[in-house]
Structures are given as structure tokens and as C-alpha cells.
Design a protein around this motif. Structure first.
Motif, short mmCIF file in Angstrom:
data_model
loop_
_atom_site.label_atom_id
_atom_site.label_comp_id
_atom_site.label_asym_id
_atom_site.label_seq_id
_atom_site.Cartn_x
_atom_site.Cartn_y
_atom_site.Cartn_z
N UNK A 1 43.08 38.63 31.86
CA UNK A 1 44.37 38.00 32.15
C UNK A 1 44.31 37.36 33.53
N UNK A 2 45.30 36.53 33.81
CA UNK A 2 45.37 35.92 35.14
C UNK A 2 45.97 36.92 36.11
N UNK A 3 45.24 37.26 37.19
CA UNK A 3 45.73 38.20 38.18
C UNK A 3 46.98 37.63 38.85
N UNK A 4 48.01 38.46 38.99
CA UNK A 4 49.31 37.98 39.47
C UNK A 4 49.21 37.38 40.87
N UNK A 5 48.52 38.08 41.79
CA UNK A 5 48.46 37.59 43.17
C UNK A 5 47.64 36.31 43.25
N UNK B 1 38.26 45.12 41.97
CA UNK B 1 39.02 44.46 40.90
C UNK B 1 39.53 43.11 41.36
N UNK B 2 39.93 43.03 42.64
CA UNK B 2 40.44 41.76 43.17
C UNK B 2 39.33 40.73 43.26
N UNK B 3 38.12 41.19 43.55
CA UNK B 3 36.99 40.26 43.68
C UNK B 3 36.41 39.83 42.33
N UNK B 4 36.78 40.56 41.27
CA UNK B 4 36.22 40.27 39.96
C UNK B 4 37.08 39.23 39.23
N UNK B 5 37.09 38.01 39.77
CA UNK B 5 37.83 36.91 39.16
C UNK B 5 36.90 35.71 39.04
N UNK B 6 37.15 34.89 38.05
CA UNK B 6 36.33 33.69 37.85
C UNK B 6 37.25 32.52 37.52
#
Length: 461
Positions: free
Chosen positions: A90-94, A389-394
Motif C-alpha cells: 500500500x502507499x505509506x501515509x506519511x 519499514x519506513x525505508x522499505x518503499x519503492x
């Protein structure tokens, strides 16, 4: 060329960095402006005239050419950044809040065009008065940076953020931001002078709050290579020169050369005094020459043909297509013999799709670094200290092949039949052609319908 005099409030080491960056910026300014002109299609005939067929007195003739813009825009249109995806899919809210607040999707579209136009573009970050991160994009016309091969990143850069906008004054920068590993210097011009005052804003990122987006880099050119490179610009020159020659040739074809032999001096003066009248007149009369006794002889030279110019334009178009990766249709070559099949169209765009995938792969790392720095700014920390978890975005990009809705819908239905639960995902609805707004409405109405069914079951029970 930018001129900066004395700088007040900056350390000697950082001023040396700024002077080095300024020298590099001024050295590339003319080339960057030339690429901008070719993108805008503003090519002067004086640049393309070989001095053979084009007369020197028609330098004011303007010939428009969209090939430069096509070279950039067609590829940029296939790099469709669509936001970020978190660890759980999902798209992280922050992260989404940062992207929405900074209009990151639309900002990327502009930055991508600058990246292809000049070889790179730059994103800069800062913190606003509310503690939120600000992300701004700059082209090499207003920013530059220094590459550190040992670190594998930039170790300093500056961006011009404000110019003197008064029309009666020189277009001089009034505010320049310098980005270092530990500081952001805001440099403000002192009135009409060349001196600048600095205010230093420290940060704990451990690297400049600036990140380049680079197209097609090499070891020798870490800031990439422009799509409007020298061979491309030469082909554009050839096209402009050919169009100018064709325009002149068409004028001669419209008014073919005629001749009249054996006329008297008075008849000669009458003809040359109003050439246009003689051209459009349906009857031309002349008496015999009493001095020579000859009868006037009228004739017309063969009309010139613009077909060689058309053939040359087609040749240049196919060469440009091969050099740029664009399809021949994109550069104006139309096959009148037979309609092009869908397979042939797909084959023509395959090179462009591969380049778009290369572009997306290179920008994925930059966009990830940008949003991680933005997160670190808002949390007042460093990238290394962020939660895993915050760093695990693409970053997410849409398919650069841009398949039709019928093709993706057919693929989605086949996947749904083979993979249980796929039809209930947002990806399935996206492949069917629904936008994010449509998906939200569908899910909301489905949820409302389920709620009504539950209420009805409870009332019946």
C-alpha cells in the motif's frame, strides 16, 4: 554568465566549493542554452546555411522544427511516475502526504523533461516553518553540482531560486542556495552590487540536501548525456536547411522563369518596370525590332521540382528516427501505400520502450533517496536512523509500453482465473482501466452495499 563578488558569512572552504561550482556552471551555460533553443525549435538559418543554395539575405526566414521537443517529450511521456508503494503493497501515509504536499508526480514530469533535455536535473530539499519538507526541482539552467566518485554521489551543489524580475534591469540572480554535507547557505544579493550575504542553516543528513536525476550516465560523464546531443542537433540543422531550400524552390516553381528575345529598348523597359503584371497578364504583345528586324521571341524555362527536397526530408527523417529511437511516424514520415499493422507499430516503439525502462530504472534510485531525505527531515533524523519499514518503499511507474485497455483487461482476467483472490485487488481494477478515483468510488460503494446487506440480514433475523 553569473558574476558573484564578495560573499559575507561563508567559511573559506565552502566559498571555495561555491566558486568551483560557479565556474563549472558558467562553462556549461552556453551549451545548455543551445540545447534549450533546439528543444524550442528556435534554429537560425545562419547556423545551417552552407553558403551555396541559401542566399545570405534571407537569414531572417524562420523555419520551425519540433524534432527537438519530440526527442524529449515522447520518451518523457512514457516515464509515468505514479507515487510510492510501501512494504505491505500500500502507499505509506506519511510518504503519500509528502508526495501530495510537494506535487511530486507533476514535479517529476517537468524534471524528467529537463533530465532528458540536458542530461540531468536536480531535486533540492529543505524544511519549512511548519517543520514539513519542501522538494523543488531545478534544471541545469539554474543549478549545478559536483560529483564525488569516491562517495558515489554529489558532495555539493547550488541552485538559483530567485532572479531580478524588473524588465529594465539585467536578469541577475538575487537568491542562491548552496548545499553542503552539513549546511544550506541562503545567499542574498546586496541591492545592486555583486556582493552576497549568507545565512547558514545546519542539518544532520550527512550529505547535501540535493539529488540529481541523471539520464544515460557514463564513467566519464556522471551527470549523464543529453538526448539533444551533437548528432541529433546536426540532423535538425539538416532538416531546417532542407525546408528552407524547399521553400525557395517552391517560390521558383510558382513563378517560373520566362524570357523575351529581340525586343526594343522601350519594350524591355516596359517589361522590367512591372514584372508582376507581365507574369499574371494573360496576353503579352510586342512589335518587331526596327533596328534588327527581328520578331520578339517568347519562351519559358522548365519549372524546378521540389521532389529532391522531399526525398531529402524523408532521408533525414529516417536517419533521425534511427538516432533518436522515435518511430518514423513521430518524425513525420507517413506510409501511404498500406496501413501499418499493430505488430509493426509495436516493433517501431520497442526501442523507445526499452529506453523508457532504462530511464525509470535510473530514476527509481533518485526518487527513493529524495523521499527518504524528506522523511528524515520531517522526523529530524538521518536516513540511516529511519525505521526499516519506513525505508522499505519503492517508486511505482506505469507500464512504459502503454498497452491498450483491451490487452491489459484480457491479461487481468487470465491472471484472475489462475490466481485466487487477484480479482479483489486494486491492481486488477487498474489493469481493467479504472483510475484511482474510480477504484475508490467502486470500493466505497461495494462497502456500502455490504453494509446494507448486513443490516437487512439482521432485521430479517
Amino acid at each position: 554568465m553569473i558574476s558573484v563578488g564578495k560573499i559575507h558569512g561563508m567559511t573559506k572552504e565552502d566559498e571555495e566549493l561555491f566558486r568551483e561550482l560557479l565556474k563549472e556552471f558558467n562553462a556549461h551555460e552556453d551549451k545548455n542554452k543551445e540545447k534549450q533553443r533546439y528543444y524550442e525549435g528556435a534554429i537560425r538559418l545562419s547556423e545551417v546555411n552552407l553558403g551555396i543554395a541559401l542566399p545570405q539575405n534571407i537569414r531572417g526566414l524562420e523555419i520551425g522544427c519540433e524534432w527537438g521537443a519530440k526527442t524529449v517529450d515522447v520518451l518523457a511521456a512514457r516515464s509515468m511516475f505514479d507515487g510510492y508503494v510501501g512494504k505491505n503493497g500500500d502507499s505509506a501515509d506519511q510518504v503519500k502526504a509528502i508526495a501530495d504536499r510537494n506535487a511530486l508526480v507533476s514535479g517529476y514530469m517537468k524534471a524528467c523533461k529537463d533530465e532528458l533535455k540536458f542530461g540531468c536535473s536536480f531535486a533540492t530539499l529543505s524544511r519549512d516553518a511548519m517543520g514539513n519538507s519542501k522538494i523543488r526541482f531545478h534544471s541545469p539552467l539554474t543549478a549545478t553540482a559536483r560529483w564525488n566518485g569516491e562517495l558515489g554521489r554529489i558532495d555539493g551543489g547550488f541552485a538559483i531560486v530567485a532572479f531580478d524580475q524588473q524588465p529594465d534591469k539585467a536578469h541577475k540572480p538575487t537568491v542562491i542556495n548552496l548545499y553542503t554535507d552539513s549546511l544550506i547557505y541562503v545567499m542574498s544579493r546586496r541591492g545592486e552590487t555583486e556582493e552576497f550575504d549568507c545565512i547558514a542553516y545546519p542539518h544532520k543528513m550527512g550529505r547535501p540536501l540535493m539529488e540529481p536525476l541523471v539520464w544515460n550516465p557514463t564513467s566519464a560523464k556522471p551527470f549523464g548525456r543529453s538526448r539533444l546531443k551533437y548528432p541529433i542537433r546536426n540532423l535538425i540543422k539538416g532538416y531546417v536547411r532542407t525546408i528552407a531550400n524547399a521553400t525557395i524552390g517552391l517560390e521558383f516553381s510558382t513563378t517560373p522563369q520566362k524570357y523575351l528575345l529581340g525586343v526594343t529598348d522601350e519594350q524591355f523597359d516596359a517589361v522590367v518596370s512591372d514584372k508582376f503584371r507581365q507574369y499574371v497578364g494573360s496576353i503579352l504583345t510586342a512589335t518587331h525590332n526596327p533596328e534588327s528586324g527581328e520578331k520578339p521571341t517568347f519562351g519559358q524555362l522548365a519549372q524546378g521540382s521540389i521532389q529532391p527536397h522531399i526525398d531529402m526530408m524523408r532521408t533525414l527523417s529516417t536517419q533521425f528516427s534511427a538516432a533518436s529511437g522515435l518511430s518514423v511516424t513521430d518524425v513525420g514520415v507517413v506510409n501511404d501505400a498500406n496501413p501499418t499493422s499493430s505488430d509493426a507499430i509495436l516493433a517501431q516503439t520497442q526501442t523507445l520502450v526499452l529506453m523508457a525502462e532504462q530511464l525509470n530504472a535510473g530514476n527509481t534510485a533518485a526518487l527513493t533517496t529524495i523521499v527518504l531525505m524528506a522523511l528524515a527531515i520531517e522526523q529530524n533524523t538521518t536516513i540511516e536512523e529511519l525505521d526499516e519499514d519506513a525505508k522499505d518503499i519503492v517508486p511505482h511507474f506505469k507500464n512504459p509500453a502503454m498497452p491498450s485497455v483491451s490487452v491489459t483487461a484480457d491479461a487481468a482476467l487470465k491472471i484472475a482465473s489462475a490466481r485466487q483472490g487477484f480479482s479483489s485487488t486494486d491492481v486488477f481494477l487498474e489493469m481493467l482501466g479504472f483510475t484511482q478515483a474510480d477504484i475508490r468510488r467502486i470500493k466505497a460503494q461495494e462497502q456500502r452495499a455490504r453494509g446494507q446487506e448486513l443490516l437487512l440480514e439482521e432485521s430479517e433475523a
